[in-house]
Design an enzyme around this catalytic site. Sequence first.
Site, PDB file in Angstrom:
ATOM      1  N   GLY A  24       0.844  -1.185   0.000  1.00  0.00           N
ATOM      2  CA  GLY A  24       0.000   0.000   0.000  1.00  0.00           C
ATOM      3  C   GLY A  24       0.877   1.232   0.000  1.00  0.00           C
ATOM      4  O   GLY A  24       2.015   1.212  -0.482  1.00  0.00           O
ATOM      5  N   GLY A  27       4.282   0.616   2.228  1.00  0.00           N
ATOM      6  CA  GLY A  27       5.200  -0.341   1.624  1.00  0.00           C
ATOM      7  C   GLY A  27       5.765   0.138   0.304  1.00  0.00           C
ATOM      8  O   GLY A  27       6.960  -0.009   0.036  1.00  0.00           O
ATOM      9  N   LYS A 198       4.537   6.989  19.022  1.00  0.00           N
ATOM     10  CA  LYS A 198       3.723   7.029  17.803  1.00  0.00           C
ATOM     11  C   LYS A 198       2.229   7.039  18.143  1.00  0.00           C
ATOM     12  O   LYS A 198       1.429   7.700  17.475  1.00  0.00           O
ATOM     13  CB  LYS A 198       4.057   5.824  16.923  1.00  0.00           C
ATOM     14  CG  LYS A 198       3.274   5.757  15.613  1.00  0.00           C
ATOM     15  CD  LYS A 198       3.666   6.871  14.649  1.00  0.00           C
ATOM     16  CE  LYS A 198       2.845   6.834  13.357  1.00  0.00           C
ATOM     17  NZ  LYS A 198       3.116   5.643  12.530  1.00  0.00           N
ATOM     18  N   GLU A 281      -7.957  -0.555  11.966  1.00  0.00           N
ATOM     19  CA  GLU A 281      -7.081  -1.228  12.935  1.00  0.00           C
ATOM     20  C   GLU A 281      -7.471  -0.859  14.373  1.00  0.00           C
ATOM     21  O   GLU A 281      -6.657  -0.366  15.159  1.00  0.00           O
ATOM     22  CB  GLU A 281      -5.626  -0.870  12.643  1.00  0.00           C
ATOM     23  CG  GLU A 281      -5.161  -1.344  11.277  1.00  0.00           C
ATOM     24  CD  GLU A 281      -3.829  -0.761  10.853  1.00  0.00           C
ATOM     25  OE1 GLU A 281      -2.936  -1.517  10.466  1.00  0.00           O
ATOM     26  OE2 GLU A 281      -3.679   0.477  10.912  1.00  0.00           O
TER      27      GLU A 281
END
Length: 318
Positions: A24, A27, A198, A281
Amino acid sequence: MPLKSVSSVEIPSELGRVAIIGAGAVGCYYGGRLAQHGHDVHFLMRSDYEAVSKKGLHITSPLGDVQIHVNAHQTTADIGPCDLVIIAMKVTSNAALLDLLPPLLHENTALLTLQNGLGNEEFLAQHFGAERVLGGLCFVCINRIAPGVIHHIAQGRINLGEHIRAPVPRTHQIAAEFQRSQIDCQVMESLAAARWQKLVWNIPFNGLSIAAGGVDTETILANPTLETRVRDLMAEIIQTAASLGHSLPENLIETMVTNTRTMAAYKPSSLIDYLERREVELEAIWGQPIRHAAQAGLTMPRVQELYEELKVKLTQSS
């Protein structure tokens, strides 16, 4: 900017043969940068296979636009054993790694997850061995805007660390090769602390972009009530991290809010998943930190509230 065409010609490096699993935005961007600078990179492609096989990867970026001819494959068996496997697929698809990764492994293959949330290194360690595993935290604004086309908006740093130990020579070798490939990469002494850092951005901005009705970061920060909620969520996450032994920078809230203002109308990845009706997620970014804190006897009421709101939103949209 003028488009620069680049052929992926391998040159000697410390990375060896590299596989990208999860082609995606993340990557393709980082794998594309490595390929652009001569690394032997192989992409597992599904929906974008035809487009990338014919035209390569197209990255538009403030650093310069580039068309990169890359190695695209439809199965990991076609790729074969690699020295470094970079995992950038959604956490919600992690079960697929049990079948995808074995053809890529030799005795010393390193696994680097660039995924969001908590628990990804533990998953890889459980199934493939803890010594293989590294984690990277990506601070970057990127979107996949068409098959094989990645729009890089701003930033790009990766904070890199080992799963079960302090940095070792391979950690610094990987960081050095990333840096040589136009990727700002910093080695972290504690990957766990980097993960919580993060989350300080991901939890409020990814979450509120959905909970507030499908809004971008500029809209969130233009609303005083939402900005206050961002800051309150950040403060709770930082306090929880500190209670777990992960000290984060004192000025982190102000730094993150200021940096986010420079992103303009940026849509976080979870918002894009939500709008495109893909699985968000939820557990990795919001559920796991709550449960991780609870194991230490800690509560995260503001994060819990947002988590509950998101569960309702996601149920309504399914």
